[in-house]
Design a protein around this motif. Structure first.
Motif, PDB file in Angstrom:
ATOM      1  N   VAL B 255       0.850  -1.190   0.000  1.00 52.31           N
ATOM      2  CA  VAL B 255       0.000   0.000   0.000  1.00 52.31           C
ATOM      3  C   VAL B 255       0.880   1.233   0.000  1.00 52.31           C
ATOM      4  CG1 VAL B 255      -1.805   1.257   1.200  1.00 52.31           C
ATOM      5  CG2 VAL B 255      -1.785  -1.229   1.275  1.00 52.31           C
ATOM      6  N   LYS B 256       0.535   2.170  -0.892  1.00 50.06           N
ATOM      7  CA  LYS B 256       1.247   3.438  -0.930  1.00 50.06           C
ATOM      8  C   LYS B 256       0.221   4.550  -0.729  1.00 50.06           C
ATOM      9  CE  LYS B 256       4.980   3.917  -3.535  1.00 50.06           C
ATOM     10  NZ  LYS B 256       5.737   3.883  -4.790  1.00 50.06           N
ATOM     11  N   VAL B 257       0.443   5.367   0.291  1.00 49.48           N
ATOM     12  CA  VAL B 257      -0.531   6.414   0.603  1.00 49.48           C
ATOM     13  C   VAL B 257       0.086   7.769   0.325  1.00 49.48           C
ATOM     14  CG1 VAL B 257      -1.964   7.433   2.404  1.00 49.48           C
ATOM     15  CG2 VAL B 257      -1.576   4.980   2.389  1.00 49.48           C
ATOM     16  N   ILE B 258      -0.672   8.643  -0.366  1.00 52.55           N
ATOM     17  CA  ILE B 258      -0.187   9.992  -0.661  1.00 52.55           C
ATOM     18  C   ILE B 258      -1.106  11.014  -0.005  1.00 52.55           C
ATOM     19  CG2 ILE B 258       0.315  11.653  -2.489  1.00 52.55           C
ATOM     20  CD1 ILE B 258       0.912   9.370  -4.312  1.00 52.55           C
ATOM     21  N   ASP B 259      -0.532  11.962   0.712  1.00 51.47           N
ATOM     22  CA  ASP B 259      -1.347  13.033   1.288  1.00 51.47           C
ATOM     23  C   ASP B 259      -0.506  14.297   1.407  1.00 51.47           C
ATOM     24  OD1 ASP B 259      -4.172  12.917   3.210  1.00 51.47           O
ATOM     25  OD2 ASP B 259      -2.909  14.710   3.228  1.00 51.47           O
ATOM     26  N   LYS B 260      -1.207  15.429   1.328  1.00 51.07           N
ATOM     27  CA  LYS B 260      -0.516  16.718   1.418  1.00 51.07           C
ATOM     28  C   LYS B 260      -0.086  17.041   2.841  1.00 51.07           C
ATOM     29  CE  LYS B 260      -3.741  19.047  -0.752  1.00 51.07           C
ATOM     30  NZ  LYS B 260      -4.554  19.867  -1.653  1.00 51.07           N
ATOM     31  N   ASP B 261      -0.934  16.631   3.772  1.00 50.46           N
ATOM     32  CA  ASP B 261      -0.783  17.056   5.156  1.00 50.46           C
ATOM     33  C   ASP B 261       0.305  16.229   5.864  1.00 50.46           C
ATOM     34  OD1 ASP B 261      -1.056  17.888   7.698  1.00 50.46           O
ATOM     35  OD2 ASP B 261      -3.231  17.670   7.793  1.00 50.46           O
ATOM     36  N   LEU B 262       1.384  16.886   6.269  1.00 48.75           N
ATOM     37  CA  LEU B 262       2.503  16.180   6.882  1.00 48.75           C
ATOM     38  C   LEU B 262       2.086  15.503   8.190  1.00 48.75           C
ATOM     39  CD1 LEU B 262       5.520  15.559   6.805  1.00 48.75           C
ATOM     40  CD2 LEU B 262       5.904  17.627   8.151  1.00 48.75           C
ATOM     41  N   GLU B 263       1.285  16.221   8.956  1.00 47.65           N
ATOM     42  CA  GLU B 263       0.879  15.693  10.255  1.00 47.65           C
ATOM     43  C   GLU B 263       0.106  14.385  10.096  1.00 47.65           C
ATOM     44  OE1 GLU B 263      -1.559  17.585  13.919  1.00 47.65           O
ATOM     45  OE2 GLU B 263      -0.484  18.990  12.616  1.00 47.65           O
ATOM     46  N   LYS B 264      -0.834  14.397   9.128  1.00 41.07           N
ATOM     47  CA  LYS B 264      -1.625  13.198   8.871  1.00 41.07           C
ATOM     48  C   LYS B 264      -0.724  12.059   8.406  1.00 41.07           C
ATOM     49  CE  LYS B 264      -6.307  14.634   7.554  1.00 41.07           C
ATOM     50  NZ  LYS B 264      -7.119  14.903   6.357  1.00 41.07           N
ATOM     51  N   CYS B 265       0.239  12.420   7.551  1.00 40.90           N
ATOM     52  CA  CYS B 265       1.149  11.405   7.038  1.00 40.90           C
ATOM     53  C   CYS B 265       1.936  10.761   8.170  1.00 40.90           C
ATOM     54  CB  CYS B 265       2.123  12.034   6.040  1.00 40.90           C
ATOM     55  SG  CYS B 265       1.353  12.468   4.493  1.00 40.90           S
ATOM     56  N   GLU B 266       2.447  11.603   9.050  1.00 35.27           N
ATOM     57  CA  GLU B 266       3.241  11.096  10.163  1.00 35.27           C
ATOM     58  C   GLU B 266       2.422  10.177  11.046  1.00 35.27           C
ATOM     59  OE1 GLU B 266       4.786  14.559  12.019  1.00 35.27           O
ATOM     60  OE2 GLU B 266       6.650  14.520  10.848  1.00 35.27           O
ATOM     61  N   CYS B 275       3.074   0.495   5.713  1.00 37.64           N
ATOM     62  CA  CYS B 275       2.623   1.273   4.563  1.00 37.64           C
ATOM     63  C   CYS B 275       3.714   2.251   4.126  1.00 37.64           C
ATOM     64  CB  CYS B 275       1.403   2.104   4.920  1.00 37.64           C
ATOM     65  SG  CYS B 275      -0.080   1.174   4.908  1.00 37.64           S
ATOM     66  N   ALA B 276       3.778   2.472   2.827  1.00 39.23           N
ATOM     67  CA  ALA B 276       4.641   3.539   2.335  1.00 39.23           C
ATOM     68  C   ALA B 276       3.827   4.824   2.325  1.00 39.23           C
ATOM     69  CB  ALA B 276       5.128   3.209   0.938  1.00 39.23           C
ATOM     70  N   VAL B 277       4.229   5.795   3.100  1.00 39.34           N
ATOM     71  CA  VAL B 277       3.469   7.041   3.183  1.00 39.34           C
ATOM     72  C   VAL B 277       4.272   8.138   2.516  1.00 39.34           C
ATOM     73  CG1 VAL B 277       2.328   8.681   4.690  1.00 39.34           C
ATOM     74  CG2 VAL B 277       2.435   6.279   5.349  1.00 39.34           C
ATOM     75  N   ILE B 278       3.641   8.843   1.610  1.00 34.09           N
ATOM     76  CA  ILE B 278       4.337   9.898   0.889  1.00 34.09           C
ATOM     77  C   ILE B 278       3.624  11.220   1.090  1.00 34.09           C
ATOM     78  CG2 ILE B 278       4.739  10.770  -1.458  1.00 34.09           C
ATOM     79  CD1 ILE B 278       5.126   7.436  -1.696  1.00 34.09           C
ATOM     80  N   CYS B 279       4.385  12.220   1.503  1.00 30.59           N
ATOM     81  CA  CYS B 279       3.769  13.517   1.726  1.00 30.59           C
ATOM     82  C   CYS B 279       3.959  14.347   0.464  1.00 30.59           C
ATOM     83  CB  CYS B 279       4.416  14.205   2.926  1.00 30.59           C
ATOM     84  SG  CYS B 279       3.670  15.788   3.264  1.00 30.59           S
ATOM     85  N   GLY B 280       2.839  14.684  -0.185  1.00 27.34           N
ATOM     86  CA  GLY B 280       2.928  15.465  -1.404  1.00 27.34           C
ATOM     87  C   GLY B 280       1.546  15.709  -1.963  1.00 27.34           C
ATOM     88  N   ASP B 281       1.487  16.571  -2.953  1.00 24.92           N
ATOM     89  CA  ASP B 281       0.193  16.924  -3.517  1.00 24.92           C
ATOM     90  C   ASP B 281      -0.196  15.901  -4.577  1.00 24.92           C
ATOM     91  OD1 ASP B 281      -2.059  18.029  -4.440  1.00 24.92           O
ATOM     92  OD2 ASP B 281      -1.210  19.991  -4.923  1.00 24.92           O
ATOM     93  N   GLY B 282      -1.265  15.189  -4.303  1.00 26.55           N
ATOM     94  CA  GLY B 282      -1.703  14.157  -5.232  1.00 26.55           C
ATOM     95  C   GLY B 282      -2.193  14.714  -6.545  1.00 26.55           C
TER      96      GLY B 282
END
Lengths: 479, 452
Positions: B255-266, B275-282
């Motif tokens: 699973v790879k998750v992308i989200d803008k919000d750093l806090e949510k990602c953390e 999970c692979a979590v990536i902080c960035g604009d989808g």
């Protein structure tokens, strides 16, 4: 805008009215009067025409919006007044259709202004119909139809348009159920009054007709001197019941579900009773010398005050000959009217309270420009939208009264008669002062003035907005 | 039934509309007057505005006379308190929306018991479940399960090159053998219960009911079988993503998750280390390409913004990603999304509404049967209901071909002793069976409703 629904619903209402016309027809059969045919012709004709017409405009969807609700109510009322007037003309008892239309509008709007000079010579079937229109118009014809059928998917818009008052809410979640409860309370109260009037010495027919007149706060009598010829007991019964029907029906529902605390906390109720008590006392003292005893003076004063305030329009004495102070009190009461959510007309006590509080707030604001004030009514914060609406309604109300006054001044009558006639019709009272006073009637006016007054009565009953919306071109434009 | 709904948000208003349509007396409460007014204007309901946990407001809404209170405000604590007071004031059934993960762990039974809740609903969890089911069978548009997975109803969209195009159902049955039944066909805005002479067209969505092991067999014959998704990209690190990723991770899916919000990602990275979590604009194509959207088996858009979900799903669809699932909250946008070619559009509101409607329907039906499951199909134009047959069912033991059923009703499945069967004319309904009924254009609250 759901055009098909706008045409379809008034036809449904018309059909219901045609069926209700069979009731006075039955009365005519009982008294063996020839006017039964006029009812049967009207009823049959309306049914024959409305059923295929309704098929023609059968709506695709029953969804309506606020605008549609207003237009539906306005068109329904005009249509059913036009139908209700026909039996009078067909039977030949009111030969002129304009006169008959005036009389019927006066009935449905619960005004009680009459053009009949010899009420006693009318057949009983037509007299019954005349008073029955009061009963139907009081609580609302459409609300009645709503109680028995499923009219629309969004009935709240129609209820808001037909029921008087600044805030219209439902008693229970379903509109149909609400309409049923309202009519149940209404019918039970009316039956109680019929029984009491019967005890008071009236015949069953008289008791029924007068109870209908009281229930709708209408005021059609069956004698030229209205209630004056009946026993003091009957007069007191009518005095009390006029007040009863001027109370917000929501309060009766609260009593019905045993929520006495909330019912008694109603500010509007106490102000309403206060105005009645104060005015009665003032008038009694003012007219004391004209009557043999204090009791008689009190009875007449209470009756007249109750009748005018609840916009019924029954009379027991010619108040036009009372001193100026009493007449002025009665004229002012004409404007105030009774409670919102009742069968009465006028501005409504709740609107007067809201206006008073708004004035107080605005004056305070001039002294303290930064002050923040919230207007509370019945224990709740009043929405700004309601306050604005009330203020706009008040302005419109006066514009309409003044316009009516202007149009009526073409008549060769004095200022007092013209002005009070418009006020009495607009507020759905009936008898005014002077030429249209309790001792005479509206027969003196020209056909044109009668149409103006009919319009005034409809505007007053439906609280202006529905009719304005129905007749403003922007409503009908496709944009 | 007299039902009070606290909170007129998306779920509250969707529920109100459905419940009013079914003829219940509904009262709504919300602290925002405009939301209440809007609902009162379009539905035949009564509205109050105020705090739904304020006993005064509850009293005003006549809570003591109500049969049920559904608390769906945006705050869990408010929902719980509102249900608690309502219960104390005499409401028999209370349903609360509880979405916070803190309450949705092992403590939930304790909370439910202490508050006297009849049901606690977690929209995000339920939605995650729906998505999870879809991922297990990527060729299906929608999967509904009946009777503890003894029967499944799978929606399949017929593509333009479908081998079923122009085939009558009877021909389909001859050509593709198996124990299945096509019970609904959605064509445009209409829903049909098809007969044997019904001709299928490309663009139709067909609902097939069968035992779970039968469905892959059919899909293989139709050459629609796709392999289960192994690499999944999820946009948005909200609560649905959390529940979904947790389930997927337990299956060993990447699973790879992308989200803008750093806090949510953390937060997500902490909760789910696998999970692979990536902080960035989808919404940045470059990022999506960089993270390998081309090689993904599935793309799931779960951000809080419907428009973003729809657009990026369309974008992902262009890479022939085998499965694209798009979350849309607003009802009106669902149709638009579908018209853009997205066949897998899920809505948390509908999921929750289905569950609560089922519960309400089950409370109303008392006579011959009990409702176990209820799914609304095609915006409520059709529904599939699972009943448990009680001993007093009048038509028990009569062969189905001799039953006089009402029109637009289909008995789609019978489960007896955990064994499912697609009924034929000689089969009978017996007490204790679970029966699945599909109907269009009517509401069924009781099994006896289906017989003339």
């Amino acid at each position: 805008m759901n055009r098909r629904m706008i045409l379809y619903m008034p036809l449904q209402i018309l059909r219901a009215t045609a069926l209700l016309m069979l009731l006075p027809a039955a009365v005519s059969i009982y008294y063996r009067e020839p006017c039964v045919w006029s009812f049967l012709i009207c009823s049959g004709g309306a049914l024959l025409l409305s059923i295929p017409a309704a098929k023609l405009v059968k709506p695709y969807t029953k969804e309506i919006y606020a605008k549609d609700g207003f237009v539906i109510v306005a068109l329904s009322w005009i249509l059913l007044s036009a139908l209700g007037a026909l039996p009078f003309t067909i039977s030949g008892e009111i030969p002129s259709y304009v006169d008959a239309f005036f009389e019927t509008v006066s009935g449905f709007t619960t005004t009680g202004a009459s053009i009949l000079t010899h009420v006693e010579s009318m057949s009983r079937g037509l007299l019954f119909w005349r008073s029955f229109t009061h009963f139907l118009g009081g609580m609302g014809v459409i609300v009645f139809v709503m109680a028995i059928t499923n009219l629309s998917d969004r009935p709240i818009h129609i209820m808001r348009a037909e029921m008087p008052g600044p805030i219209v809410g439902k008693l229970v979640p379903k509109a149909k159920q609400t309409a049923k409860i309202l009519y149940l309370i209404y019918i039970v109260l009316t039956l109680t009054e019929i029984a009491l009037l019967k005890i008071g010495g009236m015949s069953l027919f008289e008791a029924t007709v007068h109870a209908f007149g009281t229930a709708g706060t209408g005021g059609f009598g069956i004698r030229s001197d209205s209630i004056a010829g009946y026993t003091p007991f009957a007069q007191w019964v009518i005095t009390v019941f006029m007040m009863v029907f001027g109370v917000n029906f929501n309060l009766y529902y609260l009593i019905l579900i045993r929520n006495f605390k909330t019912a008694l906390k109603s500010r509007e109720l106490w102000v309403y009773c206060g105005i009645f008590g104060g005015s009665t006392l003032l008038v009694t003292l003012n007219v004391l010398r004209m009557f043999p005893s204090f009791g008689t003076a009190l009875r007449h004063a209470a009756f007249q005050v109750s009748s005018i305030m609840t916009t019924t329009g029954f009379v027991t004495t010619d108040y036009d000959r009372w001193p100026q102070l009493s007449k002025t009190v009665l004229l002012l009461l004409m404007f105030i009217g009774a409670c919102a959510g009742s069968t009465a007309g006028g501005l409504k006590v709740s609107r007067v309270i809201i206006l008073g509080k708004t004035i107080h707030r605005e004056v305070t604001r001039m002294l303290h420009p930064r002050s923040v004030r919230v207007i509370r009514f019945e224990g709740k914060k009043l929405e700004e939208a309601v306050i604005h609406n009330t203020a706009v309604y008040f302005v419109l109300y006066f514009i309409c009264v003044m316009a009516g006054f202007f149009l009526l001044s073409i008549e060769p009558l004095d200022l007092e008669s013209c002005f009070t006639a418009v006020v009495a019709c607009f507020n759905n009272i009936g008898p005014a002062f002077g030429a249209a006073g309790p001792a005479s009637n509206y027969a003196v006016f020209s056909p044109f003035s009668k149409l103006v007054l009919s319009a005034a009565m409809l505007l007053g009953r439906l609280e202006i907005f529905p009719l304005i919306l129905a007749f403003s071109p922007t409503t009908w434009m496709k944009k | 039934m007299k039902i009070i709904i606290a909170g007129c948000g998306k779920i509250g208003s969707a529920l109100t509309r459905s419940l009013v349509r079914e003829g219940h007396d509904v009262t709504v409460i919300d602290k925002k007057k405009s939301s209440v007014d809007e609902l009162v204007n379009i539905c035949d309901v009564r509205g109050f505005y105020g705090n739904a946990a304020d006993p005064d407001v509850l009293q005003e809404a006549e809570v003591s006379k109500a049969d049920m209170l559904i608390a769906a405000t945006s705050t869990d604590e408010l929902n719980m308190l509102s249900c608690f007071f309502a219960k104390k004031m005499g409401v028999q059934h209370t349903v609360a929306r509880i979405r916070n993960a803190d309450y949705n762990d092992d403590n939930l039974p304790f909370i439910k018991q202490q508050l006297g809740l009849s049901m606690a609903i977690n929209p995000e969890y339920q939605t995650a479940n729906t998505v999870f089911n879809l991922l297990k069978l990527p060729s299906a548009v929608k999967i509904e399960t009946f009777s503890n997975r003894n029967l499944e109803m799978v929606d399949l969209r017929l593509k333009s090159d479908s081998s079923l195009h122009g085939l009558q159902l009877s021909e389909m049955r001859d050509r593709y053998k198996g124990n299945y039944l096509v019970c609904t066909v959605i064509r445009g805005e209409n829903v049909f219960i098809p007969g044997g002479d019904f001709t299928l067209q490309s663009g139709d969505t067909i609902g097939v009911i069968a035992a779970p092991n039968e469905i892959p067999k059919l899909l293989k014959q139709l050459k629609l079988m796709k392999k289960q998704a192994r690499n999944i990209m999820i946009l948005g690190a909200g609560r649905i993503t959390y529940y979904l990723s947790k389930k997927l991770a337990s299956l060993g899916t990447n699973v790879k998750v992308i989200d803008k919000d750093l806090e949510k990602c953390e937060q997500l990275a902490e909760q789910l280390p696998s999970c692979a979590v990536i902080c960035g604009d989808g919404a940045e194509q470059e990022l999506l390409l960089q993270e390998g959207i081309r090689s993904m088996d599935a793309f799931i858009a779960l951000t809080g913004i419907d428009e973003e979900n729809i657009l990026l799903s369309v974008f992902a669809g262009a890479f022939h990603t085998s499965k694209v699932i798009c979350k849309v909250n607003r009802e009106g946008l669902t149709e638009i999304a579908e018209s853009l070619g997205l066949d897998c559009v899920i809505s948390p509101e509908k999921t929750v509404t289905d569950i609560i409607l089922r519960y309400v329907r089950a409370l109303t039906s008392t006579v011959g049967s009990r409702i176990e499951t209820l799914y609304q199909l095609a915006d409520g134009k059709a529904e599939a209901v699972e009943f448990v047959v009680t001993p007093d069912f009048p038509a028990a033991g009569i062969p189905l071909k001799d039953l006089r059923l009402k029109t637009n009703i289909l008995i789609a499945g019978i489960v007896r002793n955990r064994k499912s069967m697609i009924p034929a004319g000689k089969d009978v309904i017996l007490p204790g069976d679970k029966v699945i009924v599909v109907s269009t254009g009517r509401t069924i609250t009781d099994l006896t409703d289906i017989i003339k």
